[in-house]
Scaffold this motif. Structure first.
Motif, short mmCIF file in Angstrom:
data_model
loop_
_atom_site.label_atom_id
_atom_site.label_comp_id
_atom_site.label_asym_id
_atom_site.label_seq_id
_atom_site.Cartn_x
_atom_site.Cartn_y
_atom_site.Cartn_z
N ARG A 11 -3.77 -25.97 21.23
CA ARG A 11 -4.00 -26.93 22.16
C ARG A 11 -3.51 -26.92 23.42
O ARG A 11 -3.79 -27.02 24.48
CB ARG A 11 -3.62 -28.54 21.40
N ASP A 12 -2.25 -26.18 23.17
CA ASP A 12 -1.30 -26.16 24.47
C ASP A 12 -1.50 -24.84 25.13
O ASP A 12 -1.00 -24.69 26.07
CB ASP A 12 0.22 -25.82 23.95
N GLY A 13 -2.58 -24.09 24.64
CA GLY A 13 -2.92 -22.83 25.19
C GLY A 13 -2.04 -21.61 24.89
O GLY A 13 -2.19 -20.65 25.66
N LEU A 14 -1.12 -21.53 23.96
CA LEU A 14 -0.23 -20.67 23.54
C LEU A 14 -1.07 -19.70 22.49
O LEU A 14 -0.38 -18.38 22.43
CB LEU A 14 0.93 -20.96 22.97
N VAL A 15 -1.63 -20.33 21.61
CA VAL A 15 -2.29 -19.31 20.48
C VAL A 15 -3.79 -19.52 20.69
O VAL A 15 -4.37 -20.74 20.81
CB VAL A 15 -1.94 -19.83 19.35
N SER A 16 -4.65 -18.28 20.33
CA SER A 16 -6.14 -18.54 20.24
C SER A 16 -6.60 -18.34 18.71
O SER A 16 -5.77 -17.53 18.00
CB SER A 16 -6.82 -17.52 21.11
#
Length: 67
Positions: A11-16
């Motif tokens: 959600r925070d854009g750190l992991v796909s």
């Protein structure tokens, strides 16, 4: 708990996350470019912690004696 943490990082854009419709189910996670940018600060923090372990342990022992 791991799934919740990974979804929050996504959600925070750190992991796909890539979900594969297989049996058994399979999910692959990878750091995004933003997530990778956290590696140097995390390593610096880990280095600081290792350097200061003796002082932290001494402070904990002194605190334990007082309480």
């Amino acid at each position: 708990m791991l799934t919740l943490t990974l979804r929050n990082l996504e959600r925070d854009g750190l992991v796909s996350r890539t979900v594969y419709a297989e049996v058994p189910p399979r999910v692959e996670c990878a750091l995004t470019d933003v997530g990778k940018s956290l590696i140097p600060p995390a390593l610096a923090l880990a280095g600081w912690a290792l350097e200061h372990v003796p002082g932290i342990e001494a402070s904990r022992a002194a605190f334990a004696k007082r309480t």
